[in-house]
Design an enzyme around this catalytic site. Structure first.
Site, mmCIF file in Angstrom:
data_model
loop_
_atom_site.group_PDB
_atom_site.id
_atom_site.type_symbol
_atom_site.label_atom_id
_atom_site.label_comp_id
_atom_site.label_asym_id
_atom_site.label_seq_id
_atom_site.Cartn_x
_atom_site.Cartn_y
_atom_site.Cartn_z
ATOM 1 N N ARG A 215 15.162 4.987 -22.280
ATOM 2 C CA ARG A 215 14.669 6.352 -22.354
ATOM 3 C C ARG A 215 15.827 7.320 -22.537
ATOM 4 N NH1 ARG A 215 10.237 8.824 -18.202
ATOM 5 N NH2 ARG A 215 9.617 10.613 -19.462
ATOM 6 N N SER B 78 6.462 19.507 -7.763
ATOM 7 C CA SER B 78 5.839 18.576 -6.821
ATOM 8 C C SER B 78 6.842 18.115 -5.769
ATOM 9 C CB SER B 78 5.269 17.376 -7.579
ATOM 10 O OG SER B 78 4.789 16.393 -6.700
ATOM 11 N N GLY C 273 8.273 16.477 -1.630
ATOM 12 C CA GLY C 273 9.302 15.455 -1.644
ATOM 13 C C GLY C 273 9.016 14.330 -2.616
ATOM 14 N N GLY D 204 13.739 4.803 -12.563
ATOM 15 C CA GLY D 204 13.461 6.013 -11.785
ATOM 16 C C GLY D 204 14.391 7.150 -12.113
ATOM 17 N N GLU D 205 15.004 7.150 -13.309
ATOM 18 C CA GLU D 205 15.954 8.205 -13.660
ATOM 19 C C GLU D 205 15.259 9.563 -13.731
ATOM 20 O OE1 GLU D 205 19.052 9.421 -17.269
ATOM 21 O OE2 GLU D 205 18.388 7.338 -17.045
ATOM 22 N N ARG D 206 13.992 9.612 -14.118
ATOM 23 C CA ARG D 206 13.278 10.895 -14.210
ATOM 24 C C ARG D 206 13.126 11.502 -12.825
ATOM 25 N NH1 ARG D 206 7.658 11.914 -14.348
ATOM 26 N NH2 ARG D 206 7.116 13.890 -15.375
ATOM 27 N N ARG D 207 12.802 10.669 -11.806
ATOM 28 C CA ARG D 207 12.703 11.185 -10.430
ATOM 29 C C ARG D 207 14.072 11.640 -9.920
ATOM 30 N NH1 ARG D 207 10.375 5.978 -8.220
ATOM 31 N NH2 ARG D 207 10.518 5.353 -10.407
ATOM 32 N N GLN E 175 7.923 7.998 -4.153
ATOM 33 C CA GLN E 175 8.199 6.621 -4.581
ATOM 34 C C GLN E 175 9.702 6.450 -4.753
ATOM 35 O OE1 GLN E 175 6.277 5.478 -8.185
ATOM 36 N NE2 GLN E 175 6.995 3.368 -8.114
#
Length: 773
Positions: free
Chosen positions: A40, A54, A59, A95-98, A62
């Site tokens: 991505r 959000s 917080g 999980g780079e987007r988080r 996941q």
């Protein structure tokens, strides 16, 4: 704290398996760095802002997956860290987007699952996890697959198994990497979708890719793409792909273009990668036109060299352009192509020194040609020999088919003229009495016609029809004028205007195709109902119209007064000689013959409508003619009639068959029982045993009304020579067993197969079946 994972099938702990030890921790964001192998590369800003909001509100729910930073990444992370920033200790696996959203939200830590993972395991996890994204681009997906193959050594065939996709899907995605820069950028920007991009990516030549991209991006005047996926697919196959079956050169010859090798083992042949070319018809299609044309050019050079070595003259360049100056010109000035028919008609001595090699100046195709006068000589010889027998048969079939088509056209025109004229005559008789107020109430049938009309189920009338009934002047489709005229009608006029409208709708007859022939329905519901209410005899009107048409079409014989007024001849008593009429050209119907046929057709139509369907036996077409005397010539056979040969000495004497076509030359083509092809027989040799096709075949609706014989399953029947309800002539004379009735119709299922043969079930109308036993 450390956690263990368990197998889903057995529940056993997986702590002893390599790479499965996991730890959960709240890691400082500053100690985490993204992975360079993450497929991505772009993140939707709007969705990212939603995620940030959000996280600020509740917080991170996941945990992200990370691994301890591998040693080979220490150098680049140290070099790229900011001033005063600590050295990262962990690398993001997924999980780079988080992670990015948490940074924007101002968090200091993030929940993380820590695992010991190899580079190959990381890459596999990232690709599989990345495939779950909704916004993953096709190129990102393709690049991930390629990196997985390059860096882990996994074969393309196995990638699909790892990610749960089919092999053809993976091939299609990875093929997008073969796009040149222009179409690749068009795919990234959304100017073309992945399906169209794949069609372009399968073209191995960059120039042709750009040509296909131009076709894919072409817009109409509204700015919409001119070509859909299917249209572009067809364009590519017609303009880029070439069928090897049409190649002039041998596709097994590897010496034509040594660098390309032979076509049968070429990787650019569709058969070399069937998973990628499932939409292409056949495996032997070339996707590399430049290579194809290079082989064609090499083959042409070989042929020219061989021809010159044999002393054959080669016509090329400027000389060839003078003989064929335009690409759309099919002929070569002064020459004809040397085909098999000419070779068979001429000897080697006649061809010696006359054959030349012609190189087409427009497409470089090579063909052997001979002088035009020699070709004409060959055609003249071939027409008299057996080598051209097939051609002559085909020409005869074509002429017969053309004559049959012309006959059908004439009959359809005559039927339409008859229908329109009797309907007009009936309307002219009914309309004045309606205007006079003779009909005070509408019958139930007329009200049904109104319901069908206003519901558009039976839409015979339109605004133009109403305009005509109101007798208005101006544009027939002026809705305001028509509407205002209807509103201004007197109350007493509304009812009869409605009836006149229904009546006008019946002026045009309904028609349909039956056995490729235009058939007109004799039904006119409004005319029939109103005529019944006013006691007007429709059958009498039809009879008058038929008589008028007969009078117009039938050649007029001289009356007794005309004969008496003719000169008696010369003084020597010789009779006056008149110039005989010129014979009709072969294969064409003369004006007199056409008139006679039309008159016969009208006579037969009249008899059928009166319920007397039988071969005409009268002396002529005029009403009241005396019956034919014994010994008069029998009626000539018509198409569909069952006939027998009544000529001693003929090879088919007493054989029976069906008439396929009647020629103006006085012969009929008959298909005898058991034969595959018809034979021309003089009409005078034929005896009609059963009448068949009438000039106006019954429509399916009329056939259902006809009286049908009582049938039951198990009856042995024979198909009669009738063409009612679109019946096919190929079944006439066949015998079979009745199997069952077709519900709601007059049709029966009949097995026409011969004994011990597979069943041949055909639906046939009861009216064409004769019960044998």
């Amino acid at each position: 704290m450390s956690t263990n994972e368990f197998a889903s099938d057995s529940g056993a702990a997986l702590t002893d398996e390599p790479g499965t030890d996991s730890q959960f921790a709240m890691l400082d964001l500053a100690l985490i760095t993204p992975s360079p192998t993450n497929p991505r590369k772009s993140f939707d800003e709007a969705k990212m802002l939603d995620l940030v909001e959000s996280i600020v509100a509740s917080g991170v729910h996941q945990a992200i997956l990370v691994r301890p930073l591998p040693a080979h990444r220490l150098e680049d992370t140290f070099r790229n860290r900011g001033d005063g920033m600590p050295l990262p200790t962990h690398e993001i696996v997924s999980g780079e987007r988080r992670f990015r959203a948490s940074q924007q939200a101002g968090l200091k830590t993030i929940p993380a699952m820590i695992r010991q993972l190899s580079d190959q395991a990381v890459l596999e996890i990232q690709i599989v996890e990345n495939l779950q994204r909704d916004d993953l681009t096709e190129l990102e997906e393709a690049e991930g697959y390629q990196r997985l193959c390059d860096e882990t050594g996994i074969a393309k065939e196995l990638v699909g198994e790892r990610i749960g996709k089919s092999r053809s899907y993976v091939y299609g995605r990875m093929k997008l990497l073969d796009l040149s820069s222009a179409p690749r950028e068009a795919l990234r920007s959304g100017e073309i979708d992945a399906s169209k991009a794949l069609l372009i990516a399968r073209i191995p030549d960059e120039k042709l890719q750009i040509k296909a991209l131009t076709a894919a991006m072409e817009k109409d005047y509204q700015g919409s793409p001119v070509r859909s996926y299917r249209a572009l697919q067809s364009w590519v196959q017609q303009n880029v792909m070439l069928k090897l079956s049409g190649a002039k050169f041998s596709i097994k010859d590897a010496s034509l273009v040594p660098a390309a090798g032979d076509c049968t083992s070429c990787s650019k042949r569709t058969g070399a990668n069937p998973d990628l070319f499932t939409d292409v018809d056949g495996p032997d299609v070339c996707t590399d036109p430049p290579c194809f044309h290079a082989k064609a050019a090499a083959h042409s050079e070989q042929m020219i060299a061989q021809a010159r070595a044999k002393g054959m003259e080669v016509i090329e360049g400027k000389e060839a352009l003078e003989l064929r100056p335009h690409h759309w010109q099919s002929s070569i000035e002064g020459y004809a192509a040397l085909d098999e028919d000419i070779r068979g008609a001429l000897s080697e001595r006649e061809l010696k020194g006359k054959v030349k090699l012609f190189v087409d100046p427009h497409n470089n195709e090579i063909s052997e040609v001979i002088p035009e006068d020699l070709a004409e000589k060959a055609y003249a010889k071939a027409s008299k020999s057996e080598t051209n027998e097939k051609f002559n048969k085909q020409m005869q079939k074509d002429r017969a088919r053309q004559a049959e088509h012309e006959e059908k056209r004439k009959r359809a025109a005559m039927a339409e003229d008859y229908q329109r004229r009797w309907r007009k005559a009936a309307v002219d008789a009914i309309a004045p009495r309606i205007r006079a107020g003779e009909i005070q109430t509408l019958s139930a049938n007329l009200l049904r016609r109104v319901l069908l009309e206003i519901s558009l189920v039976d839409n015979r009338c339109d605004e133009g029809t109403l305009f005509d009934v109101l007798e208005l002047q101006g544009n027939r489709y002026d809705e305001e004028l028509t509407a205002s005229s209807v509103r201004s009608l007197d109350d007493n006029e509304v009812g009869f205007t409605l009836l006149l409208l229904l009546l006008q709708g019946d002026l045009s007859p309904e028609w349909d195709y039956v056995d490729s022939e235009c058939v007109y329905s004799d039904s006119a519901p409004a005319i029939e109902e109103l005529a019944g209410l006013l006691s007007i005899d429709i059958d009498s009107i039809k009879g008058e119209i038929r008589a008028q048409i007969r009078a117009e079409q039938t050649p007029q014989s001289p009356s007794r007064e005309d004969l008496a007024a003719q000169p008696e001849g010369s003084a020597k008593g010789e009779k006056l000689k008149s110039k005989p009429a010129a014979p009709a050209k072969k294969g064409r119907t003369s004006k007199e013959e056409a008139s006679a046929k039309i008159a016969e057709a009208l006579q037969e139509l009249e008899e059928r409508e009166q319920g007397e369907i039988q071969a005409p036996t009268g002396a002529g077409l005029d009403e009241g003619a005396a019956p034919a005397a014994p010994g008069d010539a029998p009626a000539a056979p018509q198409v569909g009639d069952r006939v027998a040969v009544d000529q001693l000495g003929d090879m088919d004497h007493e054989r029976e068959g069906n008439v396929l076509h009647v020629l103006a030359s006085g012969k009929a083509r008959v298909l005898f029982d058991g034969d595959e092809e018809g034979r021309l027989i003089p009409i005078g040799w034929l005896r009609v045993t059963a009448t068949g096709l009438w000039p106006f075949p019954l429509t399916a609706r009329q056939a259902d009304k006809a009286q049908t014989p009582a049938l039951k399953a198990g009856d042995r029947v024979k198909v009669k020579g009738s063409m009612a309800a679109g019946f096919l002539s190929e079944y006439i004379g066949k015998e079979g067993i009745v199997k069952a009735a077709v519900d709601g119709t007059s049709k029966w299922v009949v097995n026409l197969a011969k004994p011990k043969k597979a069943a041949k079930l055909v639906e046939l109308d009861a009216g064409v079946l004769e019960v044998l036993a």
